[in-house]
Design a protein around this motif. Structure first.
Motif, PDB file in Angstrom:
ATOM      1  N   LYS A  58       1.504  -0.944   0.259  1.00 31.36           N
ATOM      2  CA  LYS A  58      -0.223   0.434  -0.027  1.00 31.36           C
ATOM      3  C   LYS A  58       0.863   1.269  -0.090  1.00 31.36           C
ATOM      4  O   LYS A  58       0.135   2.196  -0.911  1.00 31.36           O
ATOM      5  CB  LYS A  58      -1.067   0.539   0.966  1.00 31.36           C
ATOM      6  CG  LYS A  58      -2.401  -1.126   0.915  1.00 31.36           C
ATOM      7  CD  LYS A  58      -2.398  -0.631   2.245  1.00 31.36           C
ATOM      8  CE  LYS A  58      -4.307  -2.047   2.721  1.00 31.36           C
ATOM      9  NZ  LYS A  58      -4.990  -1.558   3.225  1.00 31.36           N
ATOM     10  N   LYS A  59       1.926   0.710   0.485  1.00 33.98           N
ATOM     11  CA  LYS A  59       2.798   2.234   0.653  1.00 33.98           C
ATOM     12  C   LYS A  59       3.706   2.169  -0.672  1.00 33.98           C
ATOM     13  O   LYS A  59       3.375   3.693  -1.435  1.00 33.98           O
ATOM     14  CB  LYS A  59       4.131   2.049   1.729  1.00 33.98           C
ATOM     15  CG  LYS A  59       4.839   3.241   1.990  1.00 33.98           C
ATOM     16  CD  LYS A  59       6.172   2.769   3.251  1.00 33.98           C
ATOM     17  CE  LYS A  59       7.717   3.321   2.649  1.00 33.98           C
ATOM     18  NZ  LYS A  59       8.477   3.668   3.943  1.00 33.98           N
ATOM     19  N   GLU A  60       3.866   1.447  -1.443  1.00 31.89           N
ATOM     20  CA  GLU A  60       4.034   2.121  -3.047  1.00 31.89           C
ATOM     21  C   GLU A  60       2.990   2.501  -3.792  1.00 31.89           C
ATOM     22  O   GLU A  60       3.680   3.287  -4.269  1.00 31.89           O
ATOM     23  CB  GLU A  60       4.686   0.609  -4.058  1.00 31.89           C
ATOM     24  CG  GLU A  60       6.174  -0.186  -1.977  1.00 31.89           C
ATOM     25  CD  GLU A  60       6.507  -1.598  -2.926  1.00 31.89           C
ATOM     26  OE1 GLU A  60       8.106  -1.438  -2.138  1.00 31.89           O
ATOM     27  OE2 GLU A  60       5.950  -2.456  -2.877  1.00 31.89           O
ATOM     28  N   LYS A  61       2.053   1.923  -3.785  1.00 37.05           N
ATOM     29  CA  LYS A  61       1.136   2.428  -4.257  1.00 37.05           C
ATOM     30  C   LYS A  61       0.236   3.740  -4.225  1.00 37.05           C
ATOM     31  O   LYS A  61       0.644   4.796  -5.268  1.00 37.05           O
ATOM     32  CB  LYS A  61      -0.366   1.241  -3.993  1.00 37.05           C
ATOM     33  CG  LYS A  61      -0.297   0.260  -4.975  1.00 37.05           C
ATOM     34  CD  LYS A  61      -0.864  -0.551  -4.319  1.00 37.05           C
ATOM     35  CE  LYS A  61      -1.140  -2.327  -5.322  1.00 37.05           C
ATOM     36  NZ  LYS A  61      -1.925  -2.615  -5.203  1.00 37.05           N
ATOM     37  N   GLY A  96       3.496   5.408   6.313  1.00 38.53           N
ATOM     38  CA  GLY A  96       4.413   5.454   7.198  1.00 38.53           C
ATOM     39  C   GLY A  96       5.643   5.554   6.362  1.00 38.53           C
ATOM     40  O   GLY A  96       6.863   5.814   6.550  1.00 38.53           O
ATOM     41  N   CYS A  97       5.588   6.885   4.690  1.00 38.38           N
ATOM     42  CA  CYS A  97       6.671   6.998   4.668  1.00 38.38           C
ATOM     43  C   CYS A  97       6.981   8.292   5.260  1.00 38.38           C
ATOM     44  O   CYS A  97       6.646   9.586   6.323  1.00 38.38           O
ATOM     45  CB  CYS A  97       6.079   7.548   3.056  1.00 38.38           C
ATOM     46  SG  CYS A  97       5.787   6.635   1.528  1.00 38.38           S
ATOM     47  N   SER A  98       8.658   8.256   5.595  1.00 34.70           N
ATOM     48  CA  SER A  98       9.512   9.556   5.469  1.00 34.70           C
ATOM     49  C   SER A  98       9.510  10.558   4.657  1.00 34.70           C
ATOM     50  O   SER A  98       8.631  10.560   3.654  1.00 34.70           O
ATOM     51  CB  SER A  98      10.634   8.787   5.765  1.00 34.70           C
ATOM     52  OG  SER A  98      11.082   8.745   4.540  1.00 34.70           O
ATOM     53  N   GLU A  99       9.588  12.137   5.841  1.00 38.43           N
ATOM     54  CA  GLU A  99      10.072  12.935   4.307  1.00 38.43           C
ATOM     55  C   GLU A  99      10.855  12.827   3.465  1.00 38.43           C
ATOM     56  O   GLU A  99      10.962  13.054   2.135  1.00 38.43           O
ATOM     57  CB  GLU A  99      10.530  14.196   5.077  1.00 38.43           C
ATOM     58  CG  GLU A  99      10.381  15.429   5.031  1.00 38.43           C
ATOM     59  CD  GLU A  99      10.437  16.495   5.450  1.00 38.43           C
ATOM     60  OE1 GLU A  99      10.845  17.579   4.768  1.00 38.43           O
ATOM     61  OE2 GLU A  99      11.290  16.737   6.605  1.00 38.43           O
ATOM     62  N   ASP A 100      11.983  12.305   3.779  1.00 36.95           N
ATOM     63  CA  ASP A 100      12.890  11.640   2.858  1.00 36.95           C
ATOM     64  C   ASP A 100      12.774  10.906   1.656  1.00 36.95           C
ATOM     65  O   ASP A 100      12.900  10.975   0.492  1.00 36.95           O
ATOM     66  CB  ASP A 100      14.457  11.154   3.814  1.00 36.95           C
ATOM     67  CG  ASP A 100      15.410  12.343   4.415  1.00 36.95           C
ATOM     68  OD1 ASP A 100      14.670  13.180   4.438  1.00 36.95           O
ATOM     69  OD2 ASP A 100      15.891  11.621   5.112  1.00 36.95           O
ATOM     70  N   GLU A 101      11.428   9.775   2.130  1.00 32.61           N
ATOM     71  CA  GLU A 101      11.240   8.620   0.926  1.00 32.61           C
ATOM     72  C   GLU A 101      10.337  10.078  -0.001  1.00 32.61           C
ATOM     73  O   GLU A 101      10.277   9.534  -1.153  1.00 32.61           O
ATOM     74  CB  GLU A 101      10.397   7.964   1.877  1.00 32.61           C
ATOM     75  CG  GLU A 101      10.852   7.218   1.701  1.00 32.61           C
ATOM     76  CD  GLU A 101      10.117   5.789   2.820  1.00 32.61           C
ATOM     77  OE1 GLU A 101      11.092   4.362   2.943  1.00 32.61           O
ATOM     78  OE2 GLU A 101       9.738   5.990   3.652  1.00 32.61           O
ATOM     79  N   ILE A 102       9.149  10.467   0.407  1.00 34.73           N
ATOM     80  CA  ILE A 102       8.519  11.956  -0.066  1.00 34.73           C
ATOM     81  C   ILE A 102       9.425  12.447  -0.880  1.00 34.73           C
ATOM     82  O   ILE A 102       9.379  12.679  -1.888  1.00 34.73           O
ATOM     83  CB  ILE A 102       7.702  12.301   0.615  1.00 34.73           C
ATOM     84  CG1 ILE A 102       6.656  11.380   1.447  1.00 34.73           C
ATOM     85  CG2 ILE A 102       6.640  14.004  -0.332  1.00 34.73           C
ATOM     86  CD1 ILE A 102       5.781  12.007   2.146  1.00 34.73           C
ATOM     87  N   ILE A 131      10.074  10.665  -4.383  1.00 33.12           N
ATOM     88  CA  ILE A 131       9.776  10.525  -4.587  1.00 33.12           C
ATOM     89  C   ILE A 131       9.374  11.907  -5.940  1.00 33.12           C
ATOM     90  O   ILE A 131       9.231  11.945  -6.191  1.00 33.12           O
ATOM     91  CB  ILE A 131       8.119  11.287  -4.814  1.00 33.12           C
ATOM     92  CG1 ILE A 131       8.017   9.088  -3.764  1.00 33.12           C
ATOM     93  CG2 ILE A 131       6.857  10.742  -5.819  1.00 33.12           C
ATOM     94  CD1 ILE A 131       7.372   9.152  -2.733  1.00 33.12           C
ATOM     95  N   VAL A 132       9.442  13.473  -4.749  1.00 34.87           N
ATOM     96  CA  VAL A 132       9.747  14.689  -5.837  1.00 34.87           C
ATOM     97  C   VAL A 132      10.168  14.702  -6.931  1.00 34.87           C
ATOM     98  O   VAL A 132      10.273  15.095  -7.787  1.00 34.87           O
ATOM     99  CB  VAL A 132       9.518  15.700  -4.500  1.00 34.87           C
ATOM    100  CG1 VAL A 132      10.325  16.876  -5.439  1.00 34.87           C
ATOM    101  CG2 VAL A 132       8.040  15.608  -4.037  1.00 34.87           C
ATOM    102  N   GLY A 133      11.710  14.000  -6.340  1.00 32.23           N
ATOM    103  CA  GLY A 133      13.207  14.317  -7.479  1.00 32.23           C
ATOM    104  C   GLY A 133      12.716  13.332  -8.073  1.00 32.23           C
ATOM    105  O   GLY A 133      13.013  14.111  -9.672  1.00 32.23           O
ATOM    106  N   VAL A 134      12.476  12.303  -7.812  1.00 32.60           N
ATOM    107  CA  VAL A 134      11.746  11.552  -9.913  1.00 32.60           C
ATOM    108  C   VAL A 134      10.811  11.951 -10.512  1.00 32.60           C
ATOM    109  O   VAL A 134      11.324  12.148 -11.111  1.00 32.60           O
ATOM    110  CB  VAL A 134      11.375  10.141  -9.555  1.00 32.60           C
ATOM    111  CG1 VAL A 134      10.664   8.928  -9.897  1.00 32.60           C
ATOM    112  CG2 VAL A 134      13.060   9.272  -8.345  1.00 32.60           C
ATOM    113  N   THR A 135      10.016  12.235  -9.723  1.00 25.91           N
ATOM    114  CA  THR A 135       8.858  13.016 -10.611  1.00 25.91           C
ATOM    115  C   THR A 135       9.186  14.549 -12.024  1.00 25.91           C
ATOM    116  O   THR A 135       9.120  14.628 -13.071  1.00 25.91           O
ATOM    117  CB  THR A 135       7.577  13.443  -9.732  1.00 25.91           C
ATOM    118  OG1 THR A 135       7.325  12.068  -9.097  1.00 25.91           O
ATOM    119  CG2 THR A 135       6.407  13.761 -10.309  1.00 25.91           C
TER     120      THR A 135
END
Length: 127
Positions: free
Chosen positions: A51-54, A82-88, A91-95
């Motif tokens: 669910k997190k990955e989705k 459970g995503c951390s700010e760094d994970e989010i 995601i922003v960087g890849v986007t």
């Protein structure tokens, strides 16, 4: 921050507006809403991806398409899963690699604002 201030924040207001809009649509078009909700719920169920990955994929697509309501909704979904700010921010960087400045502008404004407000809201609920 008291509950009244939280509800009046732009992030909380956007989530409330979306919720109210879905409620109105559901009353007017119950068959379509029921089928749409069943479809999206099935899409976000645990499967080969968590669910997190989705939620992470959905956030990236939301940023790329510049859908502000979905950016907020899926930032919240990422945090809830459970995503951390760094994970989010990754995601922003890849986007941004695909969406350029338009995607980055959403990230440096709306995503960071949502992370800040929604994280505070979660912290307050835990207390």
């Amino acid at each position: 921050m008291d509950q009244q201030q939280q509800q009046s924040s732009p992030i909380e207001m956007a989530l409330q507006e979306y919720k109210e809009g879905i409620g109105t649509f559901t009353k007017k078009m119950p068959s379509i809403a029921k089928k749409y909700n069943a479809f999206t719920e099935a899409c976000f169920e645990e499967g080969k991806l968590t669910k997190k990955e989705k939620q992470m994929v959905a956030l990236g697509i939301s940023i790329f398409s510049q859908d502000e309501y979905c950016i907020i909704y899926h930032t919240k979904g990422c945090l809830d899963e459970g995503c951390s700010e760094d994970e989010i921010l990754e995601i922003v960087g890849v986007t941004a690699a695909f969406g350029g400045g338009a995607a980055m502008s959403q990230a440096v404004t709306l995503v960071q604002e949502a992370i800040s407000e929604l994280s505070q809201s979660q912290d307050n609920q835990l207390q």
